[in-house]
Design a protein around this motif. Structure first.
Motif, PDB file in Angstrom:
ATOM      1  N   PHE A  16      -2.736   6.360  -6.094  1.00  0.00           N
ATOM      2  CA  PHE A  16      -3.821   6.800  -5.853  1.00  0.00           C
ATOM      3  C   PHE A  16      -4.243   8.538  -6.566  1.00  0.00           C
ATOM      4  O   PHE A  16      -5.037   8.866  -6.861  1.00  0.00           O
ATOM      5  CB  PHE A  16      -4.424   6.683  -4.745  1.00  0.00           C
ATOM      6  N   ILE A  17      -3.636   9.001  -5.259  1.00  0.00           N
ATOM      7  CA  ILE A  17      -3.505  10.999  -5.210  1.00  0.00           C
ATOM      8  C   ILE A  17      -2.970  11.176  -6.588  1.00  0.00           C
ATOM      9  O   ILE A  17      -4.184  12.119  -7.012  1.00  0.00           O
ATOM     10  CB  ILE A  17      -2.436  11.157  -3.829  1.00  0.00           C
TER      11      ILE A  17
ATOM     12  N   ASN B  53      -3.291  18.133  -5.410  1.00  0.00           N
ATOM     13  CA  ASN B  53      -3.300  16.832  -5.474  1.00  0.00           C
ATOM     14  C   ASN B  53      -1.599  16.105  -5.878  1.00  0.00           C
ATOM     15  O   ASN B  53      -1.219  15.005  -5.090  1.00  0.00           O
ATOM     16  CB  ASN B  53      -4.320  15.992  -6.094  1.00  0.00           C
ATOM     17  N   TRP B  54      -1.145  16.454  -6.737  1.00  0.00           N
ATOM     18  CA  TRP B  54      -0.475  16.295  -7.870  1.00  0.00           C
ATOM     19  C   TRP B  54       1.231  16.221  -6.234  1.00  0.00           C
ATOM     20  O   TRP B  54       1.852  16.151  -5.925  1.00  0.00           O
ATOM     21  CB  TRP B  54       0.496  17.077  -8.867  1.00  0.00           C
ATOM     22  N   ILE B  55       1.116  18.301  -5.935  1.00  0.00           N
ATOM     23  CA  ILE B  55       2.127  18.722  -4.493  1.00  0.00           C
ATOM     24  C   ILE B  55       1.721  17.697  -3.717  1.00  0.00           C
ATOM     25  O   ILE B  55       3.246  16.978  -3.129  1.00  0.00           O
ATOM     26  CB  ILE B  55       1.855  20.023  -4.033  1.00  0.00           C
ATOM     27  N   ILE B  56       0.511  17.117  -2.891  1.00  0.00           N
ATOM     28  CA  ILE B  56       0.454  16.201  -1.967  1.00  0.00           C
ATOM     29  C   ILE B  56       0.747  14.864  -2.247  1.00  0.00           C
ATOM     30  O   ILE B  56       1.720  14.057  -1.387  1.00  0.00           O
ATOM     31  CB  ILE B  56      -0.805  15.721  -1.776  1.00  0.00           C
ATOM     32  N   ALA B  57       0.869  14.479  -3.636  1.00  0.00           N
ATOM     33  CA  ALA B  57       1.682  13.498  -4.316  1.00  0.00           C
ATOM     34  C   ALA B  57       2.765  13.323  -4.076  1.00  0.00           C
ATOM     35  O   ALA B  57       2.851  12.252  -4.000  1.00  0.00           O
ATOM     36  CB  ALA B  57       1.021  12.323  -5.628  1.00  0.00           C
ATOM     37  N   ALA B  58       4.314  14.278  -4.013  1.00  0.00           N
ATOM     38  CA  ALA B  58       5.274  13.944  -4.464  1.00  0.00           C
ATOM     39  C   ALA B  58       5.362  14.085  -3.541  1.00  0.00           C
ATOM     40  O   ALA B  58       5.984  13.453  -2.636  1.00  0.00           O
ATOM     41  CB  ALA B  58       5.661  15.737  -5.383  1.00  0.00           C
ATOM     42  N   ILE B  59       4.598  14.579  -2.119  1.00  0.00           N
ATOM     43  CA  ILE B  59       5.316  14.931  -0.577  1.00  0.00           C
ATOM     44  C   ILE B  59       5.208  13.616  -0.421  1.00  0.00           C
ATOM     45  O   ILE B  59       6.100  12.843   0.599  1.00  0.00           O
ATOM     46  CB  ILE B  59       4.303  15.760   0.224  1.00  0.00           C
ATOM     47  N   CYS B  60       4.017  12.351  -0.649  1.00  0.00           N
ATOM     48  CA  CYS B  60       3.668  11.368  -0.104  1.00  0.00           C
ATOM     49  C   CYS B  60       4.534  10.247  -0.514  1.00  0.00           C
ATOM     50  O   CYS B  60       4.891   9.523   0.165  1.00  0.00           O
ATOM     51  CB  CYS B  60       1.959  11.443  -0.581  1.00  0.00           C
ATOM     52  N   LEU B  61       5.017  10.129  -1.663  1.00  0.00           N
ATOM     53  CA  LEU B  61       6.287   9.104  -2.182  1.00  0.00           C
ATOM     54  C   LEU B  61       7.134   8.779  -1.117  1.00  0.00           C
ATOM     55  O   LEU B  61       7.453   8.161  -1.203  1.00  0.00           O
ATOM     56  CB  LEU B  61       6.623   9.926  -3.246  1.00  0.00           C
ATOM     57  N   PHE B  62       7.571  10.025  -0.567  1.00  0.00           N
ATOM     58  CA  PHE B  62       8.796   9.738   0.589  1.00  0.00           C
ATOM     59  C   PHE B  62       8.172   9.745   2.174  1.00  0.00           C
ATOM     60  O   PHE B  62       9.036   9.720   3.164  1.00  0.00           O
ATOM     61  CB  PHE B  62       9.354  10.965   0.546  1.00  0.00           C
TER      62      PHE B  62
ATOM     63  N   TYR C 191       1.118   8.195   6.773  1.00  0.00           N
ATOM     64  CA  TYR C 191       1.289   9.753   6.834  1.00  0.00           C
ATOM     65  C   TYR C 191       0.381   9.908   5.379  1.00  0.00           C
ATOM     66  O   TYR C 191      -0.162  11.254   5.257  1.00  0.00           O
ATOM     67  CB  TYR C 191       2.239  10.415   6.886  1.00  0.00           C
ATOM     68  N   GLN C 192       0.592   9.388   4.800  1.00  0.00           N
ATOM     69  CA  GLN C 192      -0.073   8.999   3.111  1.00  0.00           C
ATOM     70  C   GLN C 192      -1.362   9.004   4.045  1.00  0.00           C
ATOM     71  O   GLN C 192      -2.458   9.604   3.028  1.00  0.00           O
ATOM     72  CB  GLN C 192       0.379   7.647   2.476  1.00  0.00           C
ATOM     73  N   LEU C 193      -1.691   7.724   4.107  1.00  0.00           N
ATOM     74  CA  LEU C 193      -3.404   8.041   4.591  1.00  0.00           C
ATOM     75  C   LEU C 193      -3.921   9.567   4.893  1.00  0.00           C
ATOM     76  O   LEU C 193      -4.713   9.629   4.575  1.00  0.00           O
ATOM     77  CB  LEU C 193      -3.653   7.034   5.771  1.00  0.00           C
ATOM     78  N   LEU C 194      -3.156   9.895   5.635  1.00  0.00           N
ATOM     79  CA  LEU C 194      -3.711  11.788   6.737  1.00  0.00           C
ATOM     80  C   LEU C 194      -3.389  12.359   4.766  1.00  0.00           C
ATOM     81  O   LEU C 194      -4.420  13.771   5.374  1.00  0.00           O
ATOM     82  CB  LEU C 194      -2.541  12.035   7.863  1.00  0.00           C
ATOM     83  N   LEU C 195      -2.284  11.582   4.586  1.00  0.00           N
ATOM     84  CA  LEU C 195      -2.690  12.971   3.266  1.00  0.00           C
ATOM     85  C   LEU C 195      -3.476  12.874   1.773  1.00  0.00           C
ATOM     86  O   LEU C 195      -3.476  14.148   1.160  1.00  0.00           O
ATOM     87  CB  LEU C 195      -1.216  12.931   2.805  1.00  0.00           C
ATOM     88  N   LEU C 196      -3.773  11.443   2.059  1.00  0.00           N
ATOM     89  CA  LEU C 196      -4.593  11.206   0.968  1.00  0.00           C
ATOM     90  C   LEU C 196      -6.169  12.277   1.526  1.00  0.00           C
ATOM     91  O   LEU C 196      -7.233  12.635   0.692  1.00  0.00           O
ATOM     92  CB  LEU C 196      -5.125  10.109   1.117  1.00  0.00           C
ATOM     93  N   ALA C 197      -6.531  12.140   3.083  1.00  0.00           N
ATOM     94  CA  ALA C 197      -7.523  12.443   3.137  1.00  0.00           C
ATOM     95  C   ALA C 197      -7.174  14.510   3.151  1.00  0.00           C
ATOM     96  O   ALA C 197      -8.464  15.444   2.601  1.00  0.00           O
ATOM     97  CB  ALA C 197      -7.354  12.545   4.710  1.00  0.00           C
ATOM     98  N   LEU C 198      -6.007  15.439   3.225  1.00  0.00           N
ATOM     99  CA  LEU C 198      -5.869  16.329   2.579  1.00  0.00           C
ATOM    100  C   LEU C 198      -6.404  16.860   1.270  1.00  0.00           C
ATOM    101  O   LEU C 198      -7.067  17.416   0.543  1.00  0.00           O
ATOM    102  CB  LEU C 198      -4.877  17.151   3.410  1.00  0.00           C
TER     103      LEU C 198
ATOM    104  N   PRO D 237       0.706  -1.030  -0.227  1.00  0.00           N
ATOM    105  CA  PRO D 237       0.195  -0.358   0.011  1.00  0.00           C
ATOM    106  C   PRO D 237       0.957   1.479   0.317  1.00  0.00           C
ATOM    107  O   PRO D 237       0.253   1.824  -0.356  1.00  0.00           O
ATOM    108  CB  PRO D 237      -1.123   0.170   1.242  1.00  0.00           C
ATOM    109  N   SER D 238       1.710   1.210   0.603  1.00  0.00           N
ATOM    110  CA  SER D 238       2.649   2.753   1.044  1.00  0.00           C
ATOM    111  C   SER D 238       3.292   2.456  -0.629  1.00  0.00           C
ATOM    112  O   SER D 238       3.772   3.941  -1.073  1.00  0.00           O
ATOM    113  CB  SER D 238       3.979   2.514   1.807  1.00  0.00           C
ATOM    114  N   ASN D 239       3.570   2.202  -1.459  1.00  0.00           N
ATOM    115  CA  ASN D 239       3.900   1.668  -2.516  1.00  0.00           C
ATOM    116  C   ASN D 239       2.835   2.037  -3.725  1.00  0.00           C
ATOM    117  O   ASN D 239       3.387   3.424  -4.473  1.00  0.00           O
ATOM    118  CB  ASN D 239       4.764   0.896  -3.199  1.00  0.00           C
ATOM    119  N   VAL D 240       1.503   2.190  -3.421  1.00  0.00           N
ATOM    120  CA  VAL D 240       0.347   2.586  -4.095  1.00  0.00           C
ATOM    121  C   VAL D 240      -0.359   4.089  -3.976  1.00  0.00           C
ATOM    122  O   VAL D 240      -1.300   4.933  -5.036  1.00  0.00           O
ATOM    123  CB  VAL D 240      -0.912   1.623  -4.301  1.00  0.00           C
ATOM    124  N   TYR D 241      -0.725   4.766  -2.744  1.00  0.00           N
ATOM    125  CA  TYR D 241      -1.692   5.452  -1.976  1.00  0.00           C
ATOM    126  C   TYR D 241      -0.505   6.543  -2.954  1.00  0.00           C
ATOM    127  O   TYR D 241      -1.949   7.567  -2.888  1.00  0.00           O
ATOM    128  CB  TYR D 241      -1.649   5.686  -0.700  1.00  0.00           C
TER     129      TYR D 241
END
Length: 190
Positions: free
Chosen positions: A123-124, A150-159, A164-171, A116-120
């Motif tokens: 998703f974003i 979303n693209w900015i959040i997805a870039a942050i989410c990669l690392f 934290y990915q779950l919270l970033l998805l909600a944002l 999941p950490s590679n997929v979220y």
């Protein structure tokens, strides 16, 4: 039919098309709000179940998506039976969202293989792609701004680790679906 009557007939046809498009956009806001709230609640619930309550099966929170599918199906069925006119933008949007849904299902299958950490983050990115195309087709800037967030959040989410990915998805979903969805509803009524 004289020229004045023909002109009046064309004006009425154009007004009817504009009103139909406004009605379609108003009805469309329902889908963004429904799915936006469901994903927001599911991602936060997953976080709470997994990291606060230490529940063994926190992914159960995503079963809300099945409820959303049923509600969306019923709403769409009722909406289709109202006899509204289908515009070119309706057809284009349908194509975008069908492609989005197919991609989401394939990504869900991939989750078992790559985790999941590679997929979220993907998703974003898919949420961003679909909402950007929607905003571009209907010329609604809040969706376009939401896509860029979303693209900015997805870039942050990669690392970030999964929690934290779950919270970033909600944002991401708040900025790209819920807030623009309410703005769409406010602009076109209903």
């Amino acid at each position: 039919m004289n020229k004045d009557q023909e002109l009046q007939s064309r004006i009425e046809l154009i007004e009817e098309m504009i009103n139909s498009t406004k009605s379609n956009l108003s009805g469309t806001s329902f889908a963004y709000l429904l799915w936006g709230w469901l994903v927001l609640v599911a991602s936060l619930s997953h976080y709470v179940l997994m990291y606060i309550m230490h529940y063994e099966h926190p992914y159960i929170a995503w079963s809300l998506m099945f409820v959303g599918g049923i509600v969306h199906f019923i709403y769409s069925w009722k909406y289709e039976n109202t006899g509204g006119t289908k515009s070119y933008s309706d057809t284009a949007l349908a194509g975008v969202w069908i492609a989005f849904i197919i991609s989401i299902f394939l990504l869900l299958l991939a989750m078992y293989a790559i985790g999941p950490s590679n997929v979220y983050p993907i998703f974003i990115m898919l949420y961003a792609m679909a909402i950007f195309a929607t905003g571009y087709i209907i010329a609604f800037k809040p969706f376009i701004y939401g896509a860029f967030s979303n693209w900015i959040i997805a870039a942050i989410c990669l690392f970030q680790p999964f929690q934290y990915q779950l919270l970033l998805l909600a944002l991401a979903i708040l900025l790209s679906y819920i807030i623009p969805g309410y703005m769409l509803r406010a602009k076109f009524g209903k």
